[in-house]
Scaffold this motif. Structure first.
Motif, PDB file in Angstrom:
ATOM      1  N   SER A 165      40.424  15.043  38.388  1.00 24.96           N
ATOM      2  CA  SER A 165      41.112  14.822  39.657  1.00 24.96           C
ATOM      3  C   SER A 165      41.537  16.144  40.282  1.00 24.96           C
ATOM      4  CB  SER A 165      42.335  13.927  39.441  1.00 24.96           C
ATOM      5  OG  SER A 165      43.035  13.721  40.649  1.00 24.96           O
ATOM      6  N   LEU A 166      42.052  17.061  39.459  1.00 21.75           N
ATOM      7  CA  LEU A 166      42.449  18.386  39.945  1.00 21.75           C
ATOM      8  C   LEU A 166      41.247  19.121  40.527  1.00 21.75           C
ATOM      9  CD1 LEU A 166      44.633  20.718  40.007  1.00 21.75           C
ATOM     10  CD2 LEU A 166      43.672  21.423  37.813  1.00 21.75           C
ATOM     11  N   ILE A 167      40.144  19.112  39.796  1.00 14.33           N
ATOM     12  CA  ILE A 167      38.941  19.815  40.245  1.00 14.33           C
ATOM     13  C   ILE A 167      38.396  19.205  41.529  1.00 14.33           C
ATOM     14  CG2 ILE A 167      36.528  20.286  39.649  1.00 14.33           C
ATOM     15  CD1 ILE A 167      37.471  20.514  36.703  1.00 14.33           C
ATOM     16  N   MET A 168      38.395  17.888  41.613  1.00 16.59           N
ATOM     17  CA  MET A 168      37.838  17.213  42.780  1.00 16.59           C
ATOM     18  C   MET A 168      38.688  17.387  44.035  1.00 16.59           C
ATOM     19  SD  MET A 168      34.984  15.969  41.763  1.00 16.59           S
ATOM     20  CE  MET A 168      34.503  14.803  43.044  1.00 16.59           C
ATOM     21  N   ASN A 169      39.903  17.878  43.873  1.00 16.31           N
ATOM     22  CA  ASN A 169      40.786  18.089  45.019  1.00 16.31           C
ATOM     23  C   ASN A 169      40.951  19.563  45.362  1.00 16.31           C
ATOM     24  OD1 ASN A 169      42.172  15.517  46.146  1.00 16.31           O
ATOM     25  ND2 ASN A 169      42.073  15.189  43.929  1.00 16.31           N
ATOM     26  N   HIS A 170      40.016  20.397  44.897  1.00 19.01           N
ATOM     27  CA  HIS A 170      40.086  21.822  45.212  1.00 19.01           C
ATOM     28  C   HIS A 170      39.907  22.071  46.707  1.00 19.01           C
ATOM     29  CE1 HIS A 170      39.258  26.067  45.436  1.00 19.01           C
ATOM     30  NE2 HIS A 170      38.120  25.784  46.046  1.00 19.01           N
ATOM     31  N   ARG A 171      40.763  22.921  47.256  1.00 18.19           N
ATOM     32  CA  ARG A 171      40.613  23.403  48.628  1.00 18.19           C
ATOM     33  C   ARG A 171      40.857  24.908  48.608  1.00 18.19           C
ATOM     34  NH1 ARG A 171      43.875  18.859  50.612  1.00 18.19           N
ATOM     35  NH2 ARG A 171      43.413  17.209  49.137  1.00 18.19           N
ATOM     36  N   SER A 172      40.211  25.628  49.494  1.00 17.32           N
ATOM     37  CA  SER A 172      40.482  27.053  49.649  1.00 17.32           C
ATOM     38  C   SER A 172      41.774  27.225  50.432  1.00 17.32           C
ATOM     39  CB  SER A 172      39.324  27.737  50.378  1.00 17.32           C
ATOM     40  OG  SER A 172      38.158  27.745  49.577  1.00 17.32           O
ATOM     41  N   ILE A 173      42.695  28.013  49.889  1.00 16.64           N
ATOM     42  CA  ILE A 173      44.004  28.226  50.515  1.00 16.64           C
ATOM     43  C   ILE A 173      44.026  29.613  51.144  1.00 16.64           C
ATOM     44  CG2 ILE A 173      46.492  28.393  50.124  1.00 16.64           C
ATOM     45  CD1 ILE A 173      45.350  25.557  49.845  1.00 16.64           C
ATOM     46  N   ARG A 174      44.343  29.654  52.438  1.00 14.73           N
ATOM     47  CA  ARG A 174      44.363  30.920  53.161  1.00 14.73           C
ATOM     48  C   ARG A 174      45.733  31.248  53.750  1.00 14.73           C
ATOM     49  NH1 ARG A 174      39.317  28.604  53.826  1.00 14.73           N
ATOM     50  NH2 ARG A 174      37.550  30.021  53.422  1.00 14.73           N
ATOM     51  N   LYS A 175      46.719  30.421  53.469  1.00  8.67           N
ATOM     52  CA  LYS A 175      48.095  30.691  53.924  1.00  8.67           C
ATOM     53  C   LYS A 175      49.019  30.441  52.745  1.00  8.67           C
ATOM     54  CE  LYS A 175      51.458  29.603  57.540  1.00  8.67           C
ATOM     55  NZ  LYS A 175      51.802  28.720  58.699  1.00  8.67           N
ATOM     56  N   TYR A 176      49.866  31.429  52.456  1.00  5.68           N
ATOM     57  CA  TYR A 176      50.690  31.383  51.246  1.00  5.68           C
ATOM     58  C   TYR A 176      52.168  31.576  51.555  1.00  5.68           C
ATOM     59  CZ  TYR A 176      46.151  32.050  49.061  1.00  5.68           C
ATOM     60  OH  TYR A 176      44.841  31.908  48.683  1.00  5.68           O
ATOM     61  N   LYS A 177      52.997  30.974  50.723  1.00  4.96           N
ATOM     62  CA  LYS A 177      54.432  31.232  50.791  1.00  4.96           C
ATOM     63  C   LYS A 177      54.702  32.644  50.277  1.00  4.96           C
ATOM     64  CE  LYS A 177      55.531  26.357  50.028  1.00  4.96           C
ATOM     65  NZ  LYS A 177      56.165  25.349  49.124  1.00  4.96           N
ATOM     66  N   GLU A 178      55.859  33.166  50.598  1.00  2.75           N
ATOM     67  CA  GLU A 178      56.204  34.527  50.165  1.00  2.75           C
ATOM     68  C   GLU A 178      56.589  34.583  48.693  1.00  2.75           C
ATOM     69  OE1 GLU A 178      59.171  36.117  52.718  1.00  2.75           O
ATOM     70  OE2 GLU A 178      57.878  36.094  54.516  1.00  2.75           O
ATOM     71  N   THR A 179      56.758  33.436  48.060  1.00  2.00           N
ATOM     72  CA  THR A 179      57.148  33.396  46.650  1.00  2.00           C
ATOM     73  C   THR A 179      56.162  34.181  45.796  1.00  2.00           C
ATOM     74  OG1 THR A 179      57.966  31.160  47.040  1.00  2.00           O
ATOM     75  CG2 THR A 179      57.755  31.870  44.731  1.00  2.00           C
ATOM     76  N   PRO A 180      56.638  35.165  45.017  1.00  2.00           N
ATOM     77  CA  PRO A 180      55.706  35.948  44.203  1.00  2.00           C
ATOM     78  C   PRO A 180      55.185  35.145  43.017  1.00  2.00           C
ATOM     79  CG  PRO A 180      57.970  36.623  43.764  1.00  2.00           C
ATOM     80  CD  PRO A 180      58.038  35.651  44.909  1.00  2.00           C
ATOM     81  N   VAL A 181      54.036  35.546  42.515  1.00  4.31           N
ATOM     82  CA  VAL A 181      53.491  34.990  41.276  1.00  4.31           C
ATOM     83  C   VAL A 181      54.029  35.833  40.135  1.00  4.31           C
ATOM     84  CG1 VAL A 181      51.399  34.471  39.976  1.00  4.31           C
ATOM     85  CG2 VAL A 181      51.407  34.262  42.479  1.00  4.31           C
ATOM     86  N   SER A 182      54.761  35.215  39.227  1.00 11.02           N
ATOM     87  CA  SER A 182      55.392  35.980  38.142  1.00 11.02           C
ATOM     88  C   SER A 182      54.330  36.598  37.235  1.00 11.02           C
ATOM     89  CB  SER A 182      56.313  35.075  37.319  1.00 11.02           C
ATOM     90  OG  SER A 182      55.553  34.148  36.551  1.00 11.02           O
ATOM     91  N   GLN A 183      54.711  37.667  36.577  1.00 14.22           N
ATOM     92  CA  GLN A 183      53.807  38.320  35.634  1.00 14.22           C
ATOM     93  C   GLN A 183      53.406  37.357  34.521  1.00 14.22           C
ATOM     94  OE1 GLN A 183      52.543  41.290  36.076  1.00 14.22           O
ATOM     95  NE2 GLN A 183      51.417  41.451  34.142  1.00 14.22           N
ATOM     96  N   GLU A 184      54.344  36.517  34.093  1.00 12.37           N
ATOM     97  CA  GLU A 184      54.059  35.546  33.042  1.00 12.37           C
ATOM     98  C   GLU A 184      52.965  34.570  33.482  1.00 12.37           C
ATOM     99  OE1 GLU A 184      56.220  31.956  30.471  1.00 12.37           O
ATOM    100  OE2 GLU A 184      57.340  33.034  32.025  1.00 12.37           O
ATOM    101  N   LEU A 185      53.083  34.060  34.709  1.00  7.34           N
ATOM    102  CA  LEU A 185      52.074  33.121  35.202  1.00  7.34           C
ATOM    103  C   LEU A 185      50.727  33.818  35.387  1.00  7.34           C
ATOM    104  CD1 LEU A 185      53.597  30.698  37.864  1.00  7.34           C
ATOM    105  CD2 LEU A 185      52.896  30.234  35.533  1.00  7.34           C
ATOM    106  N   LEU A 186      50.763  35.035  35.922  1.00  2.74           N
ATOM    107  CA  LEU A 186      49.524  35.788  36.111  1.00  2.74           C
ATOM    108  C   LEU A 186      48.796  35.971  34.785  1.00  2.74           C
ATOM    109  CD1 LEU A 186      47.542  37.529  37.743  1.00  2.74           C
ATOM    110  CD2 LEU A 186      49.106  39.462  37.383  1.00  2.74           C
ATOM    111  N   GLU A 187      49.526  36.354  33.769  1.00 10.11           N
ATOM    112  CA  GLU A 187      48.912  36.582  32.466  1.00 10.11           C
ATOM    113  C   GLU A 187      48.381  35.283  31.868  1.00 10.11           C
ATOM    114  OE1 GLU A 187      51.761  38.678  30.082  1.00 10.11           O
ATOM    115  OE2 GLU A 187      51.644  40.507  31.317  1.00 10.11           O
ATOM    116  N   ARG A 188      49.101  34.181  32.094  1.00  7.38           N
ATOM    117  CA  ARG A 188      48.651  32.884  31.584  1.00  7.38           C
ATOM    118  C   ARG A 188      47.362  32.462  32.276  1.00  7.38           C
ATOM    119  NH1 ARG A 188      53.097  28.321  31.846  1.00  7.38           N
ATOM    120  NH2 ARG A 188      54.226  30.069  30.903  1.00  7.38           N
TER     121      ARG A 188
END
Length: 247
Positions: free
Chosen positions: A6-29
């Motif tokens: 279901s997750l894969i079938m709902n993929h969309r390309s995202i071109r507008k993002y919130k200012e919330t940073p991606v944490s180093q922990e999430l990036l590494e995961r």
């Protein structure tokens, strides 16, 4: 259907993002999930450069053709095919022998490994509530990108990837009919051609609605237009300069 499909079938390309940073922990995961993708002979011939510095993202956005979302996304990932470390391994253990890290086969392996890892990472990111969009424009001015990121010999940027928390809800873009892609026991060109006719009708409706009638060309016309224009003809010479002789 399950949660993963279901997750894969709902993929969309995202071109507008919130200012919330991606944490180093999430990036590494996310990148660690990418590393679990299949790899030919376990060579793992890829590296990822994560860019969060605003000035560097600004420059990368320019080099990618002025794509604002490269600048505005919290984290920009540059996925690189990397045969540099394999060459170093060969020099360490077999300095007296000729090695073949610069062959066409090695190039294909590294490029495919990079794509597999990136897609694993993309699915992982979306499972965590983030969005992505691939950026082929990283190859527009690839030599300048390579210099900016300090990429060594036998490393080249395959594509970029914007990463961040979505600030839009784009619709799903229709894919080719399954019968145009899935062939049983052998390639059925006639069936594939028939399916393209139906797909053209689907895409005309999609494009017309999405652009309020400003664009109405069928998919086959768009592909014909794309193939009629030369694109990134500098790639061959750049790869040669980077050590990819492609024997």
């Amino acid at each position: 259907m399950n949660d993963t499909i279901s997750l894969i079938m709902n993929h969309r390309s995202i071109r507008k993002y919130k200012e919330t940073p991606v944490s180093q922990e999430l990036l590494e995961r996310i990148v660690a999930a990418g590393q679990m993708a299949s790899s030919s002979s376990h060579v793992q011939a890829y590296s990822v450069v994560a860019v969060t510095d605003p000035a560097k993202k600004e420059k990368l956005a320019e080099l990618c053709g002025g794509q604002a979302y490269v600048r505005d996304c919290p984290t920009f990932l540059v996925w690189c095919a990397d045969l540099h470390r394999l060459k170093k391994a060969a020099e360490q253990h077999m300095p007296e022998l000729e090695t073949y890290e610069d062959t066409t086969e090695s190039f294909i392996i590294a490029t495919v490994d990079t794509a597999l890892a990136a897609q694993n990472a993309a699915v992982a990111a979306e499972s965590l509530g983030l969005g992505i969009v691939y950026i082929g424009g990283i190859r527009n001015r690839i030599a300048e990108v390579s210099e900016l990121l300090g990429l060594p010999e036998l490393v080249y940027p395959v594509f970029g990837m914007c990463l961040g928390y979505p600030d839009q809800e784009p619709g799903l873009r229709p894919r080719l009919p399954l019968k145009a892609v899935l062939h049983m026991e052998g390639y059925d060109a006639d069936e594939a051609d028939r399916e393209l006719e139906a797909y053209d009708e689907t895409m005309v409706r999609y494009i017309t609605e999405r652009t309020s009638g400003e664009r109405t060309a069928p998919w086959t016309q768009l592909m014909a237009d794309k193939l009629s224009k030369p694109a990134r003809l500098h790639m061959r010479e750049f790869l040669k300069q980077k050590g990819f002789e492609l024997k």
